[in-house]
Design a protein around this motif. Structure first.
Motif, PDB file in Angstrom:
ATOM      1  N   MET B 140     -11.199   2.210  12.930  1.00 25.51           N
ATOM      2  CA  MET B 140     -11.380   2.763  14.271  1.00 25.51           C
ATOM      3  C   MET B 140     -10.033   2.853  14.982  1.00 25.51           C
ATOM      4  SD  MET B 140     -14.919   1.975  14.508  1.00 25.51           S
ATOM      5  CE  MET B 140     -15.351   1.573  16.198  1.00 25.51           C
ATOM      6  N   LEU B 142      -7.345   2.089  17.551  1.00 22.11           N
ATOM      7  CA  LEU B 142      -7.066   1.000  18.490  1.00 22.11           C
ATOM      8  C   LEU B 142      -5.565   0.778  18.564  1.00 22.11           C
ATOM      9  CD1 LEU B 142      -6.367  -1.015  16.116  1.00 22.11           C
ATOM     10  CD2 LEU B 142      -8.562  -2.047  16.495  1.00 22.11           C
ATOM     11  N   ASN B 193     -14.767  -6.445   9.934  1.00 25.60           N
ATOM     12  CA  ASN B 193     -16.033  -5.915  10.473  1.00 25.60           C
ATOM     13  C   ASN B 193     -15.794  -5.105  11.740  1.00 25.60           C
ATOM     14  OD1 ASN B 193     -17.725  -6.884   8.566  1.00 25.60           O
ATOM     15  ND2 ASN B 193     -18.594  -8.542   9.813  1.00 25.60           N
ATOM     16  N   ALA B 194     -14.913  -5.618  12.567  1.00 26.77           N
ATOM     17  CA  ALA B 194     -14.708  -4.983  13.866  1.00 26.77           C
ATOM     18  C   ALA B 194     -13.999  -3.638  13.763  1.00 26.77           C
ATOM     19  CB  ALA B 194     -13.913  -5.905  14.775  1.00 26.77           C
ATOM     20  N   ILE B 195     -13.050  -3.523  12.840  1.00 25.53           N
ATOM     21  CA  ILE B 195     -12.228  -2.304  12.834  1.00 25.53           C
ATOM     22  C   ILE B 195     -12.666  -1.283  11.796  1.00 25.53           C
ATOM     23  CG2 ILE B 195     -10.223  -3.526  13.696  1.00 25.53           C
ATOM     24  CD1 ILE B 195      -9.053  -3.582  10.931  1.00 25.53           C
TER      25      ILE B 195
END
Lengths: 198, 198
Positions: B140, B142, B193-195
């Motif tokens: 993602m 960021l 997991n987050a990115i």
DNA sequence: ACCTTTGCTAACCAAATGGTTAAACTTAAT
DNA sequence: ATTAAGTTTAACCATTTGGTTAGCAAAGGT
């Protein structure tokens, strides 16, 4: 402003910059623009003066944290609110986290003294909420303590290690603040992305 | 072990526990089991002795960090390796992070001194790698600096704020180490997991 | 054997530091 | 106006602290 208040503010400033050991009573007196004897007149000793300052500092942070720990918000909302409001608060007192962490590390015995207090941040409600969200399948299974640590780490660390951070990623004070402003939403986004199912 | 080594180890220990300001030359001498004059014989002054200790401490950490910053691994692999190897290392020297962070905060001028060094951790390669992964749509979008901060925060903070953390989540030293062991994989899992896209 | 260097100690020193004291000043109540 | 309480100051004190010195002891080179 009373003399006592002048002393308190000066002490706050000096203790924060130099720590308990590095702080000099004379410097506090100079900063307050009064005689050194007044420090002992109003606060018996260096220890007592420090204790007053430290408790006050901790007393500013604790309710902030506790309010979130114990609010009735939904888990995600809680995480969003916590990171945002904590950073907003700490930008106003940028040296509070490093001050508290440093003195606690240097004086571990001292910790017990106020961890008994009512104000003491207690995460059990939040922990239970996390466990429940896992049971309900709203978030991935994970250790609530790790999640708590994640939230705290991401929020507090940049302030606690301010000088190191600024040095390594090479940014100015203004850029640091801007980065922290952006971090208010960044952190909760990251964490929710990480734990959210589907 | 030579006298100089004895002094160095004693100084390392005392400085780490008390900080520069809190450390006493006499205590270092006692800890080393030698005369105080020897400290000055081998290391001219308290400042010089401290500098030797601090540089050595930082010199232990920096290569660890740099190796990951500059390896040719794929981004996710890099994150996994970094968190795991950093935590492994710090469990052996649990007071190194708080020592370094504390002294840097108390002496910001001192920072510049070694941030010029070759050993200095420099994240630009990793930053570019993150930017590239974003362009390729692997992660993602960021801010690379935020991601860097996330990784560092989650890894270093629990050690830097050890006393506070143990106090608030109410765990023993052994439980703390166990929690950190588990954290080796937890952190990279969370971050990836987050990115990660999709 | 003699001398030089290196490691080491005890005693010492000046400065800094937290803390005290006794006296002076201020304020407000009687 | 007097008194009593609280506030402020300058001078002082004992201790601690980083640092020095002079001399001793051992080792090693010549």
């Amino acid at each position: 402003m009373t003399t006592e208040e002048k002393i308190f503010e000066a002490a706050f400033k000096v203790f924060q910059n130099k720590g308990f050991m590095g702080a000099r009573m004379q410097e506090i007196a100079d900063e307050a623009g009064i005689n050194k004897a007044m420090l002992h007149y109003f606060f018996r000793s260096k220890e007592k003066l420090f204790e007053a300052v430290f408790m006050n500092a901790f007393g500013k942070l604790a309710p902030q944290i506790n309010e979130i720990f114990n609010s009735d918000d939904d888990l995600f909302e809680k995480i969003r609110k916590f990171t945002a409001s904590y950073i907003t608060f700490v930008i106003e007192y940028p040296f509070l986290p490093q001050f508290i962490i440093q003195e606690m590390n240097n004086n571990p015995d001292f910790v017990e003294k106020f961890l008994k207090e009512e104000q003491r941040p207690n995460p059990i409600k939040l922990v239970k909420q996390i466990e429940r969200a896992i049971e309900l399948g709203e978030i991935m299974p994970l250790s609530p303590k790790q999640l708590l640590l994640d939230i705290f780490s991401m929020t507090v660390f940049p302030f606690a290690a301010q000088t190191l951070v600024k040095g390594i990623i090479a940014i100015s004070d203004d850029e640091f603040i801007a980065l922290m402003e952006a971090r208010k939403v960044h952190i909760s986004t990251q964490i929710i992305n990480a734990i959210q199912k589907g």
